[in-house]
Structure formats: structure tokens, C-alpha cells
Scaffold this motif. Structure first.
Motif, PDB file in Angstrom:
ATOM      1  N   MET A 191       0.834  -1.170   0.000  1.00  0.00           N
ATOM      2  CA  MET A 191       0.000   0.000   0.000  1.00  0.00           C
ATOM      3  C   MET A 191       0.889   1.248   0.000  1.00  0.00           C
ATOM      4  SD  MET A 191      -3.085   0.728   2.535  1.00  0.00           S
ATOM      5  CE  MET A 191      -3.107   2.226   3.418  1.00  0.00           C
ATOM      6  N   ARG A 192       0.560   2.196  -0.829  1.00  0.00           N
ATOM      7  CA  ARG A 192       1.339   3.426  -0.903  1.00  0.00           C
ATOM      8  C   ARG A 192       0.726   4.483  -0.002  1.00  0.00           C
ATOM      9  NH1 ARG A 192       2.705   3.900  -7.296  1.00  0.00           N
ATOM     10  NH2 ARG A 192       3.559   1.811  -7.471  1.00  0.00           N
ATOM     11  N   LYS A 193       1.608   5.273   0.587  1.00  0.00           N
ATOM     12  CA  LYS A 193       1.131   6.309   1.495  1.00  0.00           C
ATOM     13  C   LYS A 193       2.139   7.450   1.488  1.00  0.00           C
ATOM     14  CE  LYS A 193      -1.045   6.787   5.888  1.00  0.00           C
ATOM     15  NZ  LYS A 193      -1.730   6.099   6.929  1.00  0.00           N
ATOM     16  N   CYS A 194       1.621   8.657   1.597  1.00  0.00           N
ATOM     17  CA  CYS A 194       2.496   9.829   1.622  1.00  0.00           C
ATOM     18  C   CYS A 194       3.321   9.830   2.909  1.00  0.00           C
ATOM     19  CB  CYS A 194       1.644  11.094   1.534  1.00  0.00           C
ATOM     20  SG  CYS A 194       2.591  12.612   1.723  1.00  0.00           S
TER      21      CYS A 194
END
Length: 70
Positions: free
Chosen positions: A1-4
Motif C-alpha cells: 500500500m502506498r502512502k504519503c
């Protein structure tokens, strides 16, 4: 999962900015204003939300840190 990676910093900055605004200013509704729900989204005032913004009086005679002069 990508996250800032800066998301937590941004949330903290938002909280600090809101705290600074509430400390410096008072937010009130105009006299006689009655909010009416409406529009396409729930909890959105029908005619917007006018605010009266006033700078709070400084009760402490000492200058604040950002007001110090050298």
C-alpha cells in the motif's frame, strides 16, 4: 500500500495552524443569522456560512515570542 510519507506532518501542521488561529481570533456568526441545511450534501449550510472574525485582545502585557525584537 502506498502512502504519503509527509501525511502525519501535514496533519500536525493543520492542528497547529488551527490552534494558532483560534488563539489569535474569535469567530462568530453575524447577528440574526439563521443557518438552513440545504444543497446536495448533508451538513452544508444552504447559503454558505458567513463569519465575523475579530482579533482577540491581548491580556498579557508581555510580548509573545514572535513579537520579540532584538
Amino acid at each position: 500500500m502506498r502512502k504519503c510519507i509527509g501525511e502525519r506532518t501535514a496533519v500536525l501542521q493543520r492542528k497547529l495552524m488551527l490552534a494558532a488561529l483560534v488563539r489569535e481570533f474569535r469567530f462568530d456568526l453575524p447577528a440574526g443569522y439563521e443557518a438552513g441545511a440545504g444543497g446536495q450534501r448533508a451538513l452544508v449550510p444552504r447559503d454558505g456560512l458567513p463569519l465575523v472574525v475579530e482579533r482577540r485582545r491581548q491580556t498579557d502585557p508581555r510580548p509573545r515570542e514572535h513579537e520579540l525584537t532584538e
